[in-house]
Write an enzyme that holds these catalytic residues in place. Structure first.
Site, short mmCIF file in Angstrom:
data_model
loop_
_atom_site.label_atom_id
_atom_site.label_comp_id
_atom_site.label_asym_id
_atom_site.label_seq_id
_atom_site.Cartn_x
_atom_site.Cartn_y
_atom_site.Cartn_z
CG ASP A 70 -0.24 -0.08 2.53
OD1 ASP A 70 0.66 -0.93 2.67
OD2 ASP A 70 -0.57 0.72 3.44
CD GLU A 129 4.06 1.37 7.03
OE1 GLU A 129 4.82 1.83 7.90
OE2 GLU A 129 3.67 2.03 6.03
#
Length: 446
Positions: free
Chosen positions: A124, A189
């Site tokens: 991500d 994250e």
């Protein structure tokens, strides 16, 4: 003498037809040169252009072109990694301990009794405002300097591909490693890891990996020394609501939400200024980030209409605590800001990390010794640093597992979360060479 002069003039004279022919040929040569410096895809052809055909570079660019700032593209990223595992012949698993997927691919070692090595990263990425970028942020365009521009080029799609390429070399060269290697890909994250590593480390699936050492994301450096983080700062993320009286936009009452927010902001900035002073005093220290608490208000919202006085102002604040900061003291400080701005204000803690484990970076840690010795043997200097931000490494360290934030992004301008994030193609490829040697030696640590 006259005969010599007339001969000279005859030799230098060029007939018009011949002159035109030479001119046309020169124009054609210039045109050909222009054509040769532009490839069919608009990429600049120079000493870096051939790297576009390198399989590792192709894979890196393909991964970067998946816009994983969007939730709907996470599955595309997951499919990318499943395909890589199948292509390389690595067994893999996908776990979802809290809703979001976690990908794990494994290169099995020859001695399963030895604790494994975890190679962590996240797919991500934060959002990118395309209008601010030199090139579209998800095109992975390589310019004439060999710089590949894309969101995730530094944070942290690069290291995932470098892990994979190192493992490909081991398999191609039939290298047998005693310790097992696990590539782990997180998917949340950037949003705080609440559905990723933070919960994953408490699952039976994680325990089964038998992790004895981990690599996680490192950082860029403008020089040649590789910086390795052994502790991260603790992240606090808060949503403040500052309230006040409302009314018609033509009025100017006392005690509006904006009045109170101004008082709140003054109190915050007073503390922020003290931390900026500390930052300046330790700017040249590799562990200087431990000394100060960073604080920024990154989003503001308020009001319901242009002619109505807002009764609420919402501010989201990002803090990264100094290593010696006591959470109770920080809590008291925050409460004092709220009181200064009035009695009807509140805060919601989106994230509040109070613990951040430390990994030893001395001769007592055989993994650190292995990394240092390998790099020194390659003529590369290694320096331990405090990570100014917070990564998934915190949750792994807090389980007592030695973890180093490591990256090979030398001679690189820091642009994590900024516009024009990039990585030079030769820096990227050199990183594969470095990881190959480092992982080979790490996996042989007794």
């Amino acid at each position: 003498m006259k005969h010599f002069q007339s001969l000279k003039y005859r030799v230098c004279a060029i007939p018009v037809k011949t002159f035109l022919l030479i001119t046309v040929k020169m124009i054609l040569l210039v045109w050909l040169a222009v054509v040769l410096v532009i490839s069919c895809n608009g990429q600049i052809v120079n000493k870096y252009e051939h790297y576009l055909d390198d399989p590792a570079v192709k894979l890196f660019r393909e991964y970067l072109q998946i816009d994983t700032s969007k939730e709907e593209n996470i599955q595309t990223g997951l499919d990318f990694w499943i395909r890589q595992a199948n292509d390389v012949g690595l067994p893999y698993a996908v776990y979802s301990p809290a809703g979001k997927p976690i990908f794990v691919a494994t290169l099995e070692g020859s001695d399963p009794s030895l604790p494994s090595i975890m190679l962590n990263s996240h797919m991500d990425v934060v959002k990118a405002k395309a209008s601010e970028w030199k090139y579209p942020p998800f095109d992975a365009y390589m310019d004439e300097n060999g710089d590949i521009y894309a969101r995730g080029a530094q944070d942290t799609k690069d290291i995932a591909i470098q892990y994979l390429e190192a493992i490909k070399r081991f398999k191609k060269e039939n290298v047998t490693l005693p310790r097992t290697l696990h590539i782990t890909i997180m998917t949340d994250e950037e949003s705080g890891s609440a559905q990723g590593m933070k919960v994953f480390v408490n699952t039976n699936e994680f325990k089964t990996l038998n992790v004895g050492f981990a690599f996680d994301e490192g950082q860029t450096t403008p020089g040649d020394t590789i910086l390795a983080s052994f502790v991260d700062k603790r992240a606090w993320l808060m949503n403040f609501t500052i309230r006040g009286v409302g009314g018609h936009g033509s009025l100017m009452p006392d005690g509006t939400a904006m009045d109170n927010f101004h008082t709140f902001l003054n109190a915050v900035n007073e503390y922020r200024d003290t931390q900026k002073a500390i930052l300046k005093s330790v700017a040249n220290s590799t562990i200087g980030a431990a000394s100060y608490t960073s604080i920024n208000i990154n989003t503001l919202k308020g009001g319901i209409a242009s002619n109505v006085i807002a009764t609420e102002i919402n501010a989201i604040m990002d803090m990264r605590l100094a290593s010696n900061a006591n959470p109770l003291d920080i809590q008291a400080l925050i409460n004092s800001w709220l009181r200064a701005a009035g009695n009807n204000n509140s805060v919601i803690y989106i994230r509040r990390e109070n613990e951040s484990g430390i990994t030893s970076v001395d001769d007592t840690n055989p993994f650190w010794v292995s990394i240092r010795n390998t790099l020194n043997g390659m003529g590369i200097e290694l320096k331990p640093v405090v990570k100014a931000a917070m990564s998934d490494a915190v949750y792994i360290r807090n389980k007592g597992i030695p973890t180093i934030g490591f990256a090979t992004k030398t001679r690189t301008i820091h642009r994590l979360h900024a516009k024009d994030e990039y990585q030079n193609v030769e820096t990227f490829l050199r990183g594969i060479d470095i990881y190959t040697e480092v992982l080979k030696d790490l996996a042989n640590v007794p």
